[in-house]
Design a protein around this motif. Structure first.
Motif, mmCIF file in Angstrom:
data_model
loop_
_atom_site.group_PDB
_atom_site.id
_atom_site.type_symbol
_atom_site.label_atom_id
_atom_site.label_comp_id
_atom_site.label_asym_id
_atom_site.label_seq_id
_atom_site.Cartn_x
_atom_site.Cartn_y
_atom_site.Cartn_z
ATOM 1 N N GLY B 347 17.662 -0.024 -24.174
ATOM 2 C CA GLY B 347 17.916 -0.418 -25.563
ATOM 3 C C GLY B 347 19.338 -0.924 -25.753
ATOM 4 O O GLY B 347 19.579 -1.904 -26.472
ATOM 5 N N PHE B 348 20.270 -0.271 -25.078
ATOM 6 C CA PHE B 348 21.676 -0.682 -25.132
ATOM 7 C C PHE B 348 21.823 -2.116 -24.630
ATOM 8 O O PHE B 348 22.436 -2.974 -25.275
ATOM 9 C CB PHE B 348 22.514 0.284 -24.273
ATOM 10 N N ARG B 349 21.237 -2.388 -23.455
ATOM 11 C CA ARG B 349 21.357 -3.728 -22.852
ATOM 12 C C ARG B 349 20.689 -4.778 -23.730
ATOM 13 O O ARG B 349 21.205 -5.867 -23.942
ATOM 14 C CB ARG B 349 20.716 -3.741 -21.465
ATOM 15 N N LYS B 350 19.525 -4.417 -24.243
ATOM 16 C CA LYS B 350 18.741 -5.367 -25.026
ATOM 17 C C LYS B 350 19.494 -5.816 -26.285
ATOM 18 O O LYS B 350 19.627 -7.015 -26.540
ATOM 19 C CB LYS B 350 17.422 -4.686 -25.424
ATOM 20 N N LEU B 351 19.986 -4.852 -27.057
ATOM 21 C CA LEU B 351 20.659 -5.221 -28.305
ATOM 22 C C LEU B 351 21.940 -6.011 -28.005
ATOM 23 O O LEU B 351 22.288 -6.953 -28.713
ATOM 24 C CB LEU B 351 20.987 -3.971 -29.139
ATOM 25 N N THR B 352 22.621 -5.614 -26.944
ATOM 26 C CA THR B 352 23.856 -6.293 -26.556
ATOM 27 C C THR B 352 23.578 -7.746 -26.191
ATOM 28 O O THR B 352 24.247 -8.669 -26.665
ATOM 29 C CB THR B 352 24.501 -5.559 -25.365
ATOM 30 N N ARG B 353 22.552 -7.990 -25.360
ATOM 31 C CA ARG B 353 22.266 -9.326 -24.855
ATOM 32 C C ARG B 353 21.574 -10.225 -25.875
ATOM 33 O O ARG B 353 21.849 -11.414 -25.928
ATOM 34 C CB ARG B 353 21.366 -9.230 -23.606
ATOM 35 N N VAL B 354 20.709 -9.625 -26.689
ATOM 36 C CA VAL B 354 19.880 -10.463 -27.566
ATOM 37 C C VAL B 354 20.539 -10.713 -28.922
ATOM 38 O O VAL B 354 20.367 -11.768 -29.515
ATOM 39 C CB VAL B 354 18.478 -9.826 -27.735
ATOM 40 N N GLU B 355 21.317 -9.716 -29.393
ATOM 41 C CA GLU B 355 21.929 -9.870 -30.710
ATOM 42 C C GLU B 355 23.455 -9.915 -30.659
ATOM 43 O O GLU B 355 24.101 -10.118 -31.688
ATOM 44 C CB GLU B 355 21.490 -8.736 -31.652
ATOM 45 N N GLY B 356 24.032 -9.666 -29.480
ATOM 46 C CA GLY B 356 25.491 -9.635 -29.425
ATOM 47 C C GLY B 356 26.080 -8.452 -30.170
ATOM 48 O O GLY B 356 27.183 -8.515 -30.690
ATOM 49 N N ILE B 357 25.313 -7.387 -30.239
ATOM 50 C CA ILE B 357 25.787 -6.166 -30.898
ATOM 51 C C ILE B 357 25.664 -5.034 -29.886
ATOM 52 O O ILE B 357 24.563 -4.700 -29.440
ATOM 53 C CB ILE B 357 24.950 -5.850 -32.158
ATOM 54 N N MET B 358 26.813 -4.474 -29.499
ATOM 55 C CA MET B 358 26.814 -3.422 -28.484
ATOM 56 C C MET B 358 26.768 -2.069 -29.188
ATOM 57 O O MET B 358 27.755 -1.666 -29.810
ATOM 58 C CB MET B 358 28.080 -3.550 -27.634
ATOM 59 N N PRO B 359 25.631 -1.378 -29.104
ATOM 60 C CA PRO B 359 25.525 -0.115 -29.844
ATOM 61 C C PRO B 359 26.104 1.057 -29.046
ATOM 62 O O PRO B 359 26.183 1.003 -27.819
ATOM 63 C CB PRO B 359 24.015 0.067 -30.000
ATOM 64 N N ALA B 360 26.480 2.099 -29.751
ATOM 65 C CA ALA B 360 26.822 3.355 -29.079
ATOM 66 C C ALA B 360 25.605 3.857 -28.315
ATOM 67 O O ALA B 360 24.464 3.530 -28.674
ATOM 68 C CB ALA B 360 27.253 4.388 -30.116
ATOM 69 N N LEU B 361 25.809 4.647 -27.276
ATOM 70 C CA LEU B 361 24.659 5.163 -26.513
ATOM 71 C C LEU B 361 23.782 6.071 -27.377
ATOM 72 O O LEU B 361 22.576 6.159 -27.159
ATOM 73 C CB LEU B 361 25.133 5.919 -25.269
ATOM 74 N N GLU B 362 24.378 6.728 -28.368
ATOM 75 C CA GLU B 362 23.572 7.519 -29.310
ATOM 76 C C GLU B 362 22.605 6.578 -30.028
ATOM 77 O O GLU B 362 21.387 6.763 -30.026
ATOM 78 C CB GLU B 362 24.487 8.220 -30.335
ATOM 79 N N THR B 363 23.192 5.536 -30.635
ATOM 80 C CA THR B 363 22.406 4.550 -31.378
ATOM 81 C C THR B 363 21.347 3.887 -30.494
ATOM 82 O O THR B 363 20.246 3.555 -30.965
ATOM 83 C CB THR B 363 23.353 3.458 -31.926
ATOM 84 N N ALA B 364 21.683 3.691 -29.226
ATOM 85 C CA ALA B 364 20.765 3.020 -28.303
ATOM 86 C C ALA B 364 19.420 3.747 -28.218
ATOM 87 O O ALA B 364 18.384 3.127 -27.950
ATOM 88 C CB ALA B 364 21.401 2.923 -26.914
ATOM 89 N N HIS B 365 19.441 5.048 -28.462
ATOM 90 C CA HIS B 365 18.170 5.801 -28.502
ATOM 91 C C HIS B 365 17.290 5.303 -29.645
ATOM 92 O O HIS B 365 16.081 5.129 -29.485
ATOM 93 C CB HIS B 365 18.437 7.305 -28.663
ATOM 94 N N ALA B 366 17.908 5.090 -30.805
ATOM 95 C CA ALA B 366 17.146 4.593 -31.962
ATOM 96 C C ALA B 366 16.652 3.175 -31.692
ATOM 97 O O ALA B 366 15.508 2.817 -32.023
ATOM 98 C CB ALA B 366 18.023 4.634 -33.216
ATOM 99 N N VAL B 367 17.503 2.361 -31.067
ATOM 100 C CA VAL B 367 17.128 0.981 -30.748
ATOM 101 C C VAL B 367 15.901 0.972 -29.833
ATOM 102 O O VAL B 367 14.918 0.255 -30.076
ATOM 103 C CB VAL B 367 18.310 0.239 -30.076
ATOM 104 N N ALA B 368 15.958 1.790 -28.783
ATOM 105 C CA ALA B 368 14.866 1.817 -27.801
ATOM 106 C C ALA B 368 13.548 2.204 -28.469
ATOM 107 O O ALA B 368 12.502 1.581 -28.228
ATOM 108 C CB ALA B 368 15.200 2.798 -26.681
ATOM 109 N N TYR B 369 13.604 3.214 -29.330
ATOM 110 C CA TYR B 369 12.357 3.643 -29.968
ATOM 111 C C TYR B 369 11.864 2.599 -30.965
ATOM 112 O O TYR B 369 10.664 2.303 -31.045
ATOM 113 C CB TYR B 369 12.506 5.009 -30.659
ATOM 114 N N ALA B 370 12.804 2.025 -31.727
ATOM 115 C CA ALA B 370 12.420 1.050 -32.757
ATOM 116 C C ALA B 370 11.737 -0.167 -32.134
ATOM 117 O O ALA B 370 10.803 -0.720 -32.726
ATOM 118 C CB ALA B 370 13.655 0.630 -33.556
ATOM 119 N N ILE B 371 12.184 -0.574 -30.964
ATOM 120 C CA ILE B 371 11.553 -1.721 -30.293
ATOM 121 C C ILE B 371 10.096 -1.382 -29.941
ATOM 122 O O ILE B 371 9.180 -2.177 -30.178
ATOM 123 C CB ILE B 371 12.371 -2.128 -29.039
ATOM 124 N N LYS B 372 9.914 -0.174 -29.410
ATOM 125 C CA LYS B 372 8.527 0.250 -29.097
ATOM 126 C C LYS B 372 7.674 0.299 -30.362
ATOM 127 O O LYS B 372 6.521 -0.128 -30.383
ATOM 128 C CB LYS B 372 8.530 1.657 -28.464
#
Lengths: 270, 406
Positions: B347-372
């Motif tokens: 999720g961290f890599r995805k948001l960083t590469r696709v939106e240019g927004i580097m999330p905290a690793l905490e936030t990356a958990h929410a990103v990963a689930y939200a994508i699913k």
């Protein structure tokens, strides 16, 4: 009358003060705790506070925190601590034992099961550091129904209204925490303690034990002069830490610490 | 078994003793009771004080930089191929995370109460940095307690706190992580209760802290609600936020609790996998107990000893969770799920590469689930992720995981 009440009444009748040592069960090893309890009694203990080890002892300083860690290395559980009291009772049915600890191990065991097991083993009182009376309405009745004394803390920050309310929820004795701080952290100001304890005596008829900051005969006597009993913890636990390799030496060291306190307290009797 | 929550029910919680149903409360040693009761009383007064609220709002606007944007992640939505994904940009708050919403609120409380010495615990260091920041802003003495292991993992934030004038205490006890930092902060508070204000960073702790933190963080959800109506013409269908102690999640969820149509997802740290036991997901795999002054879901062993936790993100590495989340779980209003360290990294890599927004690793958990989650939803539906913090603080951890030396 509970065993605690009986002992404190008898001492009062003799003009004497209670010496109440604290050790953490399972420290340095679960196999020696019962032996150490007997040593404490032989050295002059009137009541024993037996600490139930907890992984996150927030109200304790590093000395008792490390004791908890040593006990938990050997997996000392609340069930085992209760079994230690049962073993102790086989040869001592006179000395009251108070379990002192944190709420979560009791909650994990189940309050009713815990109260039954404690009563069956010969435990006399329960002191739960992180359970103020406001949160105790589920738990405290389970203790009182079984004639287990519920012992609550008072502190320098406790207001008069709370002293009255807490005393109403308590039996056996109330435990006055003499300093603002964790166990073993600071030197007590005897005059301040005396003033507060005298004030507590005006607000409750229960005996008042004073703990935190009592480390030798001198502080024991100074606090004993104004209270009904002194509770000695960190200095004993520190002694256990320093003598953990040799049980005989440890027992001698504990005795050498408690004896002068006992004598100093008894010299107050008139 | 979801329950319809009315405004009336919500305003009655927590109750007078700080309980959310069976959870919450005030399980502390006697020395702290007077301070907690005073804080509760003073906060009840200041909550209604226009001067205090105006000052708080002004700080949020001019110092924190609110409102933060609600941003449509168009490319991420297209690549995911389901619901529209929107990002609530708490990472754009001053100091780089939502934590400052609460620290500015509590520091103002401390000032109004005349307390000059501030203590705080921190895991990832975000709350520590936010606390050190507002202490610099208000001229308050600041002490931050941080587990020795986290001091290693988050050296950048440690340096930031020191630059801001805070004293950082590396906590050597126990597991050397967030829970031990909280233990030592409580110990310090007991010893300095007269002159010290404890700024707790999460919605856990004794009453009234879960209430304070929720109130101060609720600005996140209030803004999101208004922005969603403005930008999409309707309420979101789902909100997703990571949950360690749960402050960003409760801040996002709370203003939506009585909106039945809005699904709430709290994402816990699944670590190496729930089955391995090496995780930090008390709501998914724990049971109720008492720690740090409140009854809540905990990770513990069969004897009631608090279990060690594992997460790639220090901010989620905590064995407990805010009591209001425990209540929301039990009444079925919010869903609590977990993602693993590996999924979070994805999720961290995805948001960083696709939106240019580097999330905290905490936030990356929410990103990963939200994508699913979004992938299972329709194109006309919307999901809002609370981007609770930015990832700059985590670059050392990420580099290490990828075998790169910086």
């Amino acid at each position: 009358m509970s065993r605690i009440e009986g002992v404190l009444k008898a001492l009062k009748g003799q003009g004497r003060k209670a010496l109440i040592p604290y050790i953490t069960a399972g420290d340095p090893h679960p196999d020696v705790t019962v032996d150490l309890m007997h040593t404490l009694v032989e050295a002059g203990a009137d009541i024993i506070e037996l600490g139930v080890p907890f992984s996150d002892p927030m109200a304790d300083g590093p000395v008792i925190q490390l004791a908890c860690e040593r006990a938990l290395v050997h997996g000392t559980s609340l069930r085992q601590v209760i079994a230690m009291v049962k073993e102790f009772r086989k040869s001592d049915d006179a000395t009251p034992v108070v379990l002192m600890g944190y709420l979560n191990p009791m909650e994990a065991m189940g309050y009713e099961r815990f109260a039954d097991a404690a009563k069956d083993a010969g435990v006399d009182g329960i002191l739960t550091v992180d359970l103020p009376p406001e949160e105790a309405d589920e738990v405290a009745p389970l203790f009182t129904q079984r004639n287990l004394d519920a012992i609550f803390l008072l502190s320098p920050t406790t207001t008069d209204d709370r002293i009255r309310a807490i005393s109403e929820h308590s039996s056996g004795y109330v435990y006055y925490v003499s300093i603002k701080g964790v166990t073993g952290s600071a030197t007590i100001n005897v005059e301040e303690v005396a003033a507060k304890v005298n004030h507590i005596h005006e607000l409750t008829a229960l005996p008042v034990g004073v703990g935190f900051g009592i480390r030798d005969a001198e502080t024991a006597a100074a606090v004993g002069r104004v209270s009904d009993g002194v509770i000695v913890g960190s200095v004993l636990v520190d002694t256990i830490a320093r003598n953990q390799a040799d049980t005989d030496q440890l027992k001698r060291a504990l005795t050498d610490l408690l004896h002068p306190m006992r004598e100093a307290l008894d010299s107050l009797a008139s | 078994m979801s329950v319809k929550l009315t405004e009336e029910m919500l305003s009655a919680l927590p109750d007078a003793r700080g309980h959310f149903g069976a959870f919450g409360g005030r399980f502390v040693s006697e020395t702290l009771m007077d301070s907690l009761m005073t804080l509760e009383k003073e906060y009840a007064r200041l909550k209604k004080d226009p001067e205090f609220q105006a000052r708080f709002d002004k700080e949020l606007a001019d110092y924190v930089g609110r409102p933060t944007p609600l941003y449509f992640a168009e490319r991420l939505s297209r690549e995911t191929g389901g619901a529209q994904i929107w990002l609530k940009r708490e990472d754009l708050c001053h100091t780089g995370a939502h934590k400052v919403n609460n620290t500015i609120g509590q520091a103002l409380l401390a000032s109004f109460l005349g307390k000059k010495r501030i203590i705080a615990e921190t895991g990832a260091g975000q709350h520590g940095v936010a606390t050190a920041t507002v202490c610099a802003r208000l001229g308050l003495e600041c002490h931050v307690f941080m587990g020795a292991e986290d001091v290693q993992r988050q050296s950048l934030n440690v340096f930031r706190m020191k630059l801001l004038g805070a004293t950082v205490h590396a906590v050597q006890g126990g597991t050397k992580t967030l829970k031990d930092a909280m233990n030592d902060a409580m110990r310090d508070w007991v010893a300095h209760v007269d002159d010290t204000f404890y700024i707790i960073g999460t919605v856990a702790g004794p009453h009234p802290y879960p209430l304070l933190v929720r109130d101060f963080q609720s600005v996140i959800g209030r803004e999101t609600r208004r922005q969603a109506l403005e930008k999409t013409g309707k309420l979101p269908d789902a909100l997703v936020a990571c949950v360690g102690g749960g402050s960003n999640a409760i801040g996002m969820f709370y203003p939506f609790l009585s909106d039945e149509s809005v699904q709430l997802y709290g994402v816990e740290a699944g670590g190496l996998g729930i089955d391995t036991g090496k995780h930090a997901a008390p709501l998914c795999a724990g049971r109720p107990g008492v720690l740090h002054g409140n009854r809540t879901y905990l990770m513990e062993d069969e004897n009631g000893q608090i279990a060690g936790t594992h997460s790639v993100s220090a901010g989620l590495d905590y064995p407990g969770v805010g009591p209001e989340h425990s209540w929301l779980k039990d009444i079925g209003r919010a869903n609590y799920v977990s993602v693993t360290d590996d999924e979070a990294m994805e999720g961290f890599r995805k948001l960083t590469r696709v939106e240019g927004i580097m999330p905290a690793l905490e936030t990356a958990h929410a990103v990963a689930y939200a994508i699913k989650l979004a992938a299972t939803m329709d194109k006309d539906q919307t999901v809002v992720i609370n981007v609770s913090g930015r990832g700059d603080k985590d670059i050392n951890t990420v580099a290490k995981l990828e075998g790169i030396e910086i």
